[in-house]
Design a protein around this motif. Structure first.
Motif, mmCIF file in Angstrom:
data_model
loop_
_atom_site.group_PDB
_atom_site.id
_atom_site.type_symbol
_atom_site.label_atom_id
_atom_site.label_comp_id
_atom_site.label_asym_id
_atom_site.label_seq_id
_atom_site.Cartn_x
_atom_site.Cartn_y
_atom_site.Cartn_z
ATOM 1 N N ALA A 73 0.854 -1.191 0.000
ATOM 2 C CA ALA A 73 0.000 0.000 0.000
ATOM 3 C C ALA A 73 0.889 1.240 0.000
ATOM 4 C CB ALA A 73 -0.908 0.003 1.222
ATOM 5 N N ASP A 74 0.380 2.304 -0.583
ATOM 6 C CA ASP A 74 1.137 3.544 -0.658
ATOM 7 C C ASP A 74 0.949 4.418 0.578
ATOM 8 O OD1 ASP A 74 2.185 3.476 -3.569
ATOM 9 O OD2 ASP A 74 0.082 2.884 -3.719
ATOM 10 N N GLY A 75 -0.049 4.084 1.392
ATOM 11 C CA GLY A 75 -0.288 4.840 2.607
ATOM 12 C C GLY A 75 -1.290 4.132 3.502
ATOM 13 N N PHE A 76 -1.382 4.605 4.745
ATOM 14 C CA PHE A 76 -2.290 4.015 5.732
ATOM 15 C C PHE A 76 -2.890 5.131 6.570
ATOM 16 C CE2 PHE A 76 -3.341 2.236 9.870
ATOM 17 C CZ PHE A 76 -4.039 1.090 9.512
ATOM 18 N N ILE A 77 -4.205 5.067 6.762
ATOM 19 C CA ILE A 77 -4.930 6.015 7.608
ATOM 20 C C ILE A 77 -5.617 5.238 8.723
ATOM 21 C CG2 ILE A 77 -6.912 7.592 7.712
ATOM 22 C CD1 ILE A 77 -4.689 8.915 6.281
ATOM 23 N N SER A 78 -5.368 5.644 9.968
ATOM 24 C CA SER A 78 -6.047 5.017 11.109
ATOM 25 C C SER A 78 -7.424 5.643 11.273
ATOM 26 C CB SER A 78 -5.244 5.236 12.388
ATOM 27 O OG SER A 78 -4.008 4.578 12.317
ATOM 28 N N LYS A 79 -8.409 4.799 11.566
ATOM 29 C CA LYS A 79 -9.764 5.284 11.862
ATOM 30 C C LYS A 79 -9.971 5.237 13.370
ATOM 31 C CE LYS A 79 -12.131 2.497 8.887
ATOM 32 N NZ LYS A 79 -13.264 1.982 8.178
ATOM 33 N N PRO A 80 -10.679 6.187 13.935
ATOM 34 C CA PRO A 80 -11.251 7.346 13.262
ATOM 35 C C PRO A 80 -10.126 8.270 12.810
ATOM 36 C CG PRO A 80 -11.549 7.567 15.621
ATOM 37 C CD PRO A 80 -10.940 6.222 15.377
ATOM 38 N N PHE A 81 -10.338 8.913 11.675
ATOM 39 C CA PHE A 81 -9.273 9.735 11.119
ATOM 40 C C PHE A 81 -9.559 11.222 11.314
ATOM 41 C CE2 PHE A 81 -12.148 8.511 7.642
ATOM 42 C CZ PHE A 81 -12.564 9.751 7.176
ATOM 43 N N ASP A 82 -8.484 11.964 11.389
ATOM 44 C CA ASP A 82 -8.554 13.413 11.414
ATOM 45 C C ASP A 82 -8.804 13.869 9.973
ATOM 46 O OD1 ASP A 82 -7.820 16.133 12.695
ATOM 47 O OD2 ASP A 82 -6.492 15.984 10.945
ATOM 48 N N ILE A 83 -9.789 14.721 9.765
ATOM 49 C CA ILE A 83 -10.182 15.123 8.419
ATOM 50 C C ILE A 83 -9.025 15.776 7.673
ATOM 51 C CG2 ILE A 83 -11.663 16.712 7.114
ATOM 52 C CD1 ILE A 83 -13.875 16.034 9.178
ATOM 53 N N LYS A 84 -8.330 16.667 8.327
ATOM 54 C CA LYS A 84 -7.216 17.344 7.658
ATOM 55 C C LYS A 84 -6.123 16.352 7.273
ATOM 56 C CE LYS A 84 -4.236 21.352 8.006
ATOM 57 N NZ LYS A 84 -3.892 22.552 8.738
ATOM 58 N N THR A 85 -5.811 15.434 8.170
ATOM 59 C CA THR A 85 -4.801 14.416 7.880
ATOM 60 C C THR A 85 -5.231 13.560 6.691
ATOM 61 O OG1 THR A 85 -4.116 14.353 10.192
ATOM 62 C CG2 THR A 85 -3.542 12.442 8.836
ATOM 63 N N PHE A 86 -6.492 13.171 6.676
ATOM 64 C CA PHE A 86 -7.019 12.364 5.566
ATOM 65 C C PHE A 86 -6.898 13.123 4.242
ATOM 66 C CE2 PHE A 86 -10.601 11.219 2.788
ATOM 67 C CZ PHE A 86 -10.301 9.891 2.559
ATOM 68 N N LEU A 87 -7.360 14.359 4.214
ATOM 69 C CA LEU A 87 -7.309 15.143 2.975
ATOM 70 C C LEU A 87 -5.877 15.400 2.526
ATOM 71 C CD1 LEU A 87 -10.190 17.697 3.606
ATOM 72 C CD2 LEU A 87 -10.214 15.701 2.082
ATOM 73 N N ASN A 88 -4.985 15.639 3.458
ATOM 74 C CA ASN A 88 -3.577 15.834 3.110
ATOM 75 C C ASN A 88 -2.970 14.566 2.512
ATOM 76 O OD1 ASN A 88 -3.543 18.514 3.908
ATOM 77 N ND2 ASN A 88 -2.726 18.063 5.953
ATOM 78 N N GLU A 89 -3.329 13.422 3.068
ATOM 79 C CA GLU A 89 -2.792 12.159 2.556
ATOM 80 C C GLU A 89 -3.338 11.872 1.155
ATOM 81 O OE1 GLU A 89 -0.463 8.731 2.354
ATOM 82 O OE2 GLU A 89 -0.316 10.516 3.611
ATOM 83 N N VAL A 90 -4.611 12.129 0.941
ATOM 84 C CA VAL A 90 -5.201 11.954 -0.397
ATOM 85 C C VAL A 90 -4.486 12.861 -1.394
ATOM 86 C CG1 VAL A 90 -7.265 12.349 -1.811
ATOM 87 C CG2 VAL A 90 -7.445 11.127 0.378
ATOM 88 N N ALA A 91 -4.303 14.119 -1.037
ATOM 89 C CA ALA A 91 -3.622 15.060 -1.926
ATOM 90 C C ALA A 91 -2.189 14.625 -2.201
ATOM 91 C CB ALA A 91 -3.654 16.469 -1.323
ATOM 92 N N ARG A 92 -1.519 14.132 -1.174
ATOM 93 C CA ARG A 92 -0.133 13.654 -1.340
ATOM 94 C C ARG A 92 -0.067 12.478 -2.309
ATOM 95 N NH1 ARG A 92 3.711 10.217 0.464
ATOM 96 N NH2 ARG A 92 2.383 8.948 1.785
ATOM 97 N N GLN A 93 -1.003 11.558 -2.171
ATOM 98 C CA GLN A 93 -1.019 10.392 -3.044
ATOM 99 C C GLN A 93 -1.317 10.770 -4.501
ATOM 100 O OE1 GLN A 93 0.011 7.438 -2.236
ATOM 101 N NE2 GLN A 93 0.189 7.851 -0.056
ATOM 102 N N LEU A 94 -2.087 11.825 -4.677
ATOM 103 C CA LEU A 94 -2.481 12.234 -6.029
ATOM 104 C C LEU A 94 -1.532 13.238 -6.675
ATOM 105 C CD1 LEU A 94 -6.321 12.453 -5.506
ATOM 106 C CD2 LEU A 94 -5.082 10.822 -6.950
ATOM 107 N N SER A 95 -0.509 13.657 -5.921
ATOM 108 C CA SER A 95 0.423 14.640 -6.492
ATOM 109 C C SER A 95 1.528 13.984 -7.289
ATOM 110 C CB SER A 95 1.023 15.501 -5.398
ATOM 111 O OG SER A 95 1.796 14.725 -4.507
#
Length: 118
Positions: A96-118
């Motif tokens: 996997a390219d990344g891992f998010i723990s639930k419950p997740f922090d919204i900002k952390t989640f959005l930053n990780e999505v943006a990082r993966q898509l950059s």
């Protein structure tokens, strides 16, 4: 052109939250509640795949391994999510390219999505 994110998440509330968050950020989002519906989807490949580890009809780690082993999808980033922090090590092993723990922090989640898509 908008980036496409496919989400494999069986929790309806979490799925709706992710759709809302990512749509607000300008992404096209498709959510699947189980592996069977995900496999039946015949649309375009996403730019990012977000997968919950524990699903009603299988394991997200297995889906990740399949995608990373397939020539057509191995380049697509996969972000795994789980309420069990222990899966973080398994996520790395499944490539996997990344891992998010639930419950997740919204900002952390959005930053990780943006990082993966950059």
């Amino acid at each position: 052109m908008k980036k496409a994110v496919h989400v494999l998440e069986d929790d309806i509330d979490i799925g709706e939250l992710i759709v809302f968050l990512l749509t607000e950020q300008g992404y096209d989002v498709v959510v699947f509640s189980n592996i069977a519906s995900f496999r039946q989807h015949g649309g375009q490949l996403p730019d990012l795949l977000v997968i919950d580890v524990m699903l009603p009809d299988g394991n997200g780690l297995d889906i990740c391994r399949e995608w990373k082993a397939d020539e057509a999808t191995r380049y697509i980033p996969v972000l795994l999510m789980s309420a069990y922090e222990d899966y973080k090590h398994d996520a790395k092993a499944s490539k996997a390219d990344g891992f998010i723990s639930k419950p997740f922090d919204i900002k952390t989640f959005l930053n990780e999505v943006a990082r993966q898509l950059s």
